[in-house]
Design an enzyme around this catalytic site. Sequence first.
Site, short mmCIF file in Angstrom:
data_model
loop_
_atom_site.label_atom_id
_atom_site.label_comp_id
_atom_site.label_asym_id
_atom_site.label_seq_id
_atom_site.Cartn_x
_atom_site.Cartn_y
_atom_site.Cartn_z
N LYS A 163 0.87 -1.19 0.00
CA LYS A 163 0.00 0.00 0.00
C LYS A 163 0.89 1.22 0.00
CE LYS A 163 -2.48 2.17 3.81
NZ LYS A 163 -3.41 1.92 4.93
N LYS A 165 1.20 5.35 0.32
CA LYS A 165 0.56 6.61 0.71
C LYS A 165 0.67 7.57 -0.46
CE LYS A 165 -0.64 5.84 5.00
NZ LYS A 165 -2.06 5.87 5.42
N ASP A 240 -11.67 4.14 5.31
CA ASP A 240 -10.95 4.02 6.59
C ASP A 240 -11.57 5.04 7.55
OD1 ASP A 240 -9.13 4.26 8.71
OD2 ASP A 240 -7.35 4.35 7.48
N LYS A 264 -10.23 -0.61 11.98
CA LYS A 264 -9.21 -0.30 12.99
C LYS A 264 -9.89 -0.26 14.34
CE LYS A 264 -6.19 2.53 10.07
NZ LYS A 264 -5.85 3.92 9.68
#
Length: 371
Positions: A163, A165, A240, A264
């Site tokens: 992944k 950023k 997210d 999360k």
Amino acid sequence: MIHIDEIRLYLLRLPLVRFFETSFGRTTERQILLVEVVQDGISGWGEVTAGEHPFFNEEWTHSIWEIVKEYVAPRLLGKKLERAAAVGALSKGIRGHNMARGGVETAVWDLEARLLGQPLWQRIGGGARPEIPCGVSIGIQDTVDDLLHTIDAELRAGYRRIKLKIKPGWDIDVLRAVRQRFPDIQLTVDANSAYTLKDTEHLKQVDEFGLVYMEQPLSHDDIIDHATLQQQLRTAICLDECIRAPRHAEQAIALGACRVINIKLGRVGGFASAIAIHNAAQAAGIPVWCGGMLEAGIGRAHNIALASLPNFVLPGDVSASKRYWTRDIIQPEVTVNADGMIALPEGAGFGFALDLPWIQQLSYRRETLRA
Ligand code: OSB
Ligand code: MG
């Protein structure tokens, strides 16, 4: 029966092995807040996942300390509870501050599992697989060359998906360079809310790179804009920041705002909420994966337990301790095998031993809260 006698807070300073940069800033050192809950001399541990500044969401290290001390702890201390799953409801009247609530809630789950002599992953209904598939989240680098070297090293270490950023100015050209060098890898990007709907035409360019998904491109609190964007993209959107409660997951799914969800523990306020989001996504055929917040060992161990639930089918951001720390606060440290998998631990609770002398040495602020 759960009855917490004491809550102990510890604030640790822990430098990262290497800086981690997102669209909202660069982190070189973590402030880790640990929560120890004590019942009849037995301890359960949680780790708060908030950042050092209110840039990922509204919470940060010092807001957590105050909220736990003034609002979360008084609602838990001295109460009798049937199950750890009931902890969240005690602090329902507190608006937001999920990470503060989650730090305490996850500690009570750990305590409950230890009291029952059960691994935490078993306690939450996990263990769908003996090991969990791992990916890595790679921050914004100083140069594209640095990025290519880092990706190469992580793939050699066995990680199953990469992944990246991204932010305006570090996105399409970088992706093109990465795809040219690594045409077949499982690749995703995470913008941490760096774009708006005005960038729709720009963002549509990601469709050419065969990403598994694009994570949280738009505002941290806007599910509706993500639904608008998803309609115009072939690439799946993964949410997210937007998903803080089961209701948000249900609404995002109903609106078509995402096709994947990152769960999360801190962001959603703990295990009970995380499990409910997992279940809602599973019922809707939406795959989930476990996100990370640069956790030390306790938070990492909680993530490993969570990621063993059946619908965590995509590799997450939970990776080896050594990518973050020269010395973690648990033993053994979290390791990833050559196939990019972390084995579920066998011990009770979160399943790792605490390095208490190291925790004492690193902590520079402590407080004990009692009823
Ligand atoms: O958005 O997933 C994110 C780290 C800090 C804040 C937000 C995020 C992240 C990561 C890192 O991507 C995941 C990890 O390695 O722990
Ligand atoms: Mg993210």
